[in-house]
Design an enzyme around this catalytic site. Structure first.
Site, mmCIF file in Angstrom:
data_model
loop_
_atom_site.group_PDB
_atom_site.id
_atom_site.type_symbol
_atom_site.label_atom_id
_atom_site.label_comp_id
_atom_site.label_asym_id
_atom_site.label_seq_id
_atom_site.Cartn_x
_atom_site.Cartn_y
_atom_site.Cartn_z
ATOM 1 N N HIS A 119 0.784 -1.328 0.088
ATOM 2 C CA HIS A 119 -0.121 -0.028 0.085
ATOM 3 C C HIS A 119 0.860 1.340 -0.075
ATOM 4 O O HIS A 119 0.330 2.224 0.349
ATOM 5 C CB HIS A 119 -0.898 -0.122 1.213
ATOM 6 C CG HIS A 119 -1.924 -1.083 1.207
ATOM 7 N ND1 HIS A 119 -2.654 -1.697 2.356
ATOM 8 C CD2 HIS A 119 -2.571 -1.960 0.075
ATOM 9 C CE1 HIS A 119 -3.274 -2.632 1.897
ATOM 10 N NE2 HIS A 119 -3.276 -2.613 0.479
ATOM 11 N N CYS B 8 6.596 23.532 -9.018
ATOM 12 C CA CYS B 8 6.027 23.874 -10.425
ATOM 13 C C CYS B 8 4.590 24.119 -10.381
ATOM 14 O O CYS B 8 3.936 24.181 -11.283
ATOM 15 C CB CYS B 8 6.167 22.452 -11.282
ATOM 16 S SG CYS B 8 5.103 21.251 -10.746
#
Length: 240
Positions: free
Chosen positions: A122, A153
């Protein structure tokens, strides 16, 4: 012969052990099972929804800020330390007996204890990446972020954790299946084996000894060589 002596005998006679673990491996390190009764109560009382909903892909998309609030509040425990289960498995790996640890946990405690070959079904809270440029960020960046963590960004930084409604990494799933298929002993600990597809991995085991260590019963108890209904840490602490 008591059950601990039987487990010791099985481990002593095995040279290809695989360990498959769930939330119960971490509860003894103070990390609560978020699907437990207390975890469900907390999520409903504080966030107004079930844990499964709060860590689902759709909730992440629709309520991103609330997702990160719950995630940081209930799924990250950087102060947690490994318990005897983690350390015993590390020692068995160093001795060459244990070939792989397959875990449903995202807390990195097996690595913290020194284990090397850990397959994280997971994902891990310690890995995070920008959804746009894929730049990687550490856990501290997530914890120190206000609201939604953003990359330089402008993209959202998503934890490398498999959410509900998301598929498991097929590469890790396939590697896990291969390790289990080749094992002579499979030790399953701290999991009730109800979360699929991870729980289905047990069906790949063709070896000699299936050991189930879990506080409660599982649907696979009748197939096991040995069933120990005790805490995994307390149990493995007694193994030499």
């Amino acid at each position: 012969m008591n059950k601990i002596e039987k487990l010791q005998e099985i481990i002593d006679a095995s040279d290809n052990i695989v360990f498959f673990g769930g939330a119960g491996v971490s509860t003894e390190s103070g990390i609560p099972d978020f699907r437990s009764e207390s975890g469900i109560f907390k999520s409903l009382e504080k966030y107004g929804d079930t844990p499964e909903r709060l860590v689902s892909h759709s909730y992440y998309l629709e309520h991103t800020e609330e997702f990160f609030s719950y995630y940081k509040d209930c799924l990250i425990f950087p102060e947690a330390e490994p318990n005897p289960a983690h350390y015993t498995l590390t020692r068995l790996e160093k001795e060459g007996k244990l070939k792989a640890i397959i875990t449903q946990n995202i807390d990195g405690l097996h690595q913290k204890a020194g284990s090397k070959n850990v397959l994280e079904l997971h994902g891990s809270v310690y890995r995070n990446y920008c959804e746009i440029c894929k730049k990687e960020y550490n856990l501290d960046f997530i914890l120190e972020s206000e609201g939604i963590p953003h990359c330089t960004c402008g993209g959202i930084i998503k934890p490398d954790v498999v959410l509900y409604e998301e598929a498991l990494d097929m590469n890790i799933l396939n590697k896990s299946a291969k390790y289990i298929m080749s094992a002579d002993t499979l030790i399953v600990g701290g999991t009730s084996l109800v979360v699929y597809p991870a729980a289905g991995l047990i069906n790949y085991f063709k070896g000699k000894n299936l050991v189930l260590i879990n506080k409660s019963q599982t649907d696979y108890d009748n197939l096991a060589t040995l069933v120990i209904n005790e805490a995994i840490g307390e149990t493995l602490a007694k193994i030499k």
